[in-house]
Design an enzyme around this catalytic site. Structure first.
Site, PDB file in Angstrom:
ATOM      1  N   LYS A   9     -98.129  17.725 -24.416  1.00 54.13           N
ATOM      2  CA  LYS A   9     -97.831  18.036 -25.917  1.00 54.13           C
ATOM      3  C   LYS A   9     -96.349  17.739 -26.281  1.00 54.13           C
ATOM      4  O   LYS A   9     -95.763  18.255 -27.133  1.00 54.13           O
ATOM      5  CB  LYS A   9     -98.040  19.457 -26.342  1.00 54.13           C
ATOM      6  N   ASN A  10     -95.726  17.325 -25.270  1.00 58.11           N
ATOM      7  CA  ASN A  10     -94.071  17.099 -25.210  1.00 58.11           C
ATOM      8  C   ASN A  10     -93.948  15.786 -25.842  1.00 58.11           C
ATOM      9  O   ASN A  10     -94.249  14.571 -25.136  1.00 58.11           O
ATOM     10  CB  ASN A  10     -93.355  17.288 -23.848  1.00 58.11           C
ATOM     11  N   ASP A  71     -96.451  16.491 -13.641  1.00 52.54           N
ATOM     12  CA  ASP A  71     -95.706  17.621 -13.416  1.00 52.54           C
ATOM     13  C   ASP A  71     -94.571  17.275 -12.997  1.00 52.54           C
ATOM     14  O   ASP A  71     -94.255  16.491 -12.018  1.00 52.54           O
ATOM     15  CB  ASP A  71     -96.590  18.612 -12.480  1.00 52.54           C
ATOM     16  N   SER A  72     -93.439  17.583 -13.558  1.00 52.14           N
ATOM     17  CA  SER A  72     -92.173  16.988 -13.062  1.00 52.14           C
ATOM     18  C   SER A  72     -91.248  18.205 -13.323  1.00 52.14           C
ATOM     19  O   SER A  72     -91.385  19.434 -14.159  1.00 52.14           O
ATOM     20  CB  SER A  72     -91.635  15.932 -14.040  1.00 52.14           C
ATOM     21  N   PHE A 154     -84.222  14.341 -23.084  1.00 55.30           N
ATOM     22  CA  PHE A 154     -84.701  15.743 -23.412  1.00 55.30           C
ATOM     23  C   PHE A 154     -84.440  16.662 -22.152  1.00 55.30           C
ATOM     24  O   PHE A 154     -84.228  16.174 -21.015  1.00 55.30           O
ATOM     25  CB  PHE A 154     -86.115  15.872 -23.970  1.00 55.30           C
ATOM     26  N   TYR A 156     -83.448  18.460 -18.890  1.00 51.77           N
ATOM     27  CA  TYR A 156     -82.138  18.617 -18.286  1.00 51.77           C
ATOM     28  C   TYR A 156     -81.078  17.496 -18.431  1.00 51.77           C
ATOM     29  O   TYR A 156     -80.133  17.445 -17.516  1.00 51.77           O
ATOM     30  CB  TYR A 156     -82.428  19.080 -16.741  1.00 51.77           C
ATOM     31  N   LYS A 177     -82.606   4.730 -19.256  1.00 54.48           N
ATOM     32  CA  LYS A 177     -82.966   5.872 -18.564  1.00 54.48           C
ATOM     33  C   LYS A 177     -84.361   5.528 -18.142  1.00 54.48           C
ATOM     34  O   LYS A 177     -84.831   5.817 -16.975  1.00 54.48           O
ATOM     35  CB  LYS A 177     -83.365   6.882 -19.760  1.00 54.48           C
ATOM     36  N   ARG A 183     -90.055   9.191 -13.664  1.00 55.68           N
ATOM     37  CA  ARG A 183     -91.159   8.969 -14.238  1.00 55.68           C
ATOM     38  C   ARG A 183     -91.534   7.487 -13.989  1.00 55.68           C
ATOM     39  O   ARG A 183     -92.585   7.123 -13.663  1.00 55.68           O
ATOM     40  CB  ARG A 183     -91.528   9.139 -15.796  1.00 55.68           C
TER      41      ARG A 183
END
Length: 198
Positions: A9-10, A71-72, A154, A156, A177, A183
């Site tokens: 949901k990010n 999961d990161s 977003f 860090y 990026k 990712r």
């Protein structure tokens, strides 16, 4: 167009996955675009792999469709791997990027530049009904800056300086990026799987 559910949901993460999957003609649909009846899945695992699998497999069971979950987090060597799997809620239960950044900087206050090594880690879990879950892992090495810089990204990103760069992840353009991110490095490993399935 084929479809895969992205268990997030990010908004920032959802957009990155959409951009990554577009060239494969795969429509990545995030949880933000689905009805609200999908519960938040508690991340009770002790590793990135366990948490990613938990999310992907639970939603696959609910919807009966392929689901990709990730999961990161940020792993900082001089903090014994923290914040690690607790990256999103490092400063408290409410997800607050600024508070998380401030906590990390406070903990690294007296740590010298050469000992501020860190890496972003991303583990992808792909759950397909009646098949074994597939895992892919990507990392992006770098170090932690002394103060936040940059407006992009977003999490860090404003304090993470990728290896070989003199600016933070948040100072890079989104495409810069995407080329080096943890990712992206995890998704590269998915390419054979994508070609085979789709």
């Amino acid at each position: 167009m084929k479809q895969v559910i992205i268990a997030t949901k990010n908004e920032g993460k959802a957009k990155e996955f959409k951009d990554f999957f577009e060239p494969y003609n795969i429509n990545a649909v995030s949880l933000l675009e689905l009805p609200d009846n999908i519960p938040d899945i508690e991340e009770t695992g002790g590793t990135f792999e366990e948490n990613a699998a938990l999310k992907a497999e639970t939603i696959t069971d609910l919807l009966g469709t392929p689901v990709l979950a990730d999961d990161s987090g940020l792993v900082i060597d001089s903090l014994d791997g923290r914040p690690g799997i607790f990256s999103a809620r490092y400063a408290g239960e409410t997800k607050d990027d600024q508070a998380n950044i401030q906590k990390v900087l406070y903990e690294l206050e007296n740590v010298t530049t050469e000992k501020r090594t860190a890496r972003f880690v991303c583990v992808l879990a792909i759950s397909i009904p009646n098949k074994e879950t597939i895992f892919c892992k990507g990392t992006c090495d770098g170090s932690i800056a002394s103060f936040p810089e940059g407006e992009h990204g977003f999490g860090y990103d404003p304090i993470f300086v990728p290896k070989g760069y003199s600016k933070t992840m948040a100072e890079l353009t989104p495409s810069e990026k995407n080329n080096i991110s943890h990712r992206k490095n995890a998704i590269i490993q998915l390419e054979d799987w994508l070609k085979g399935i789709y």
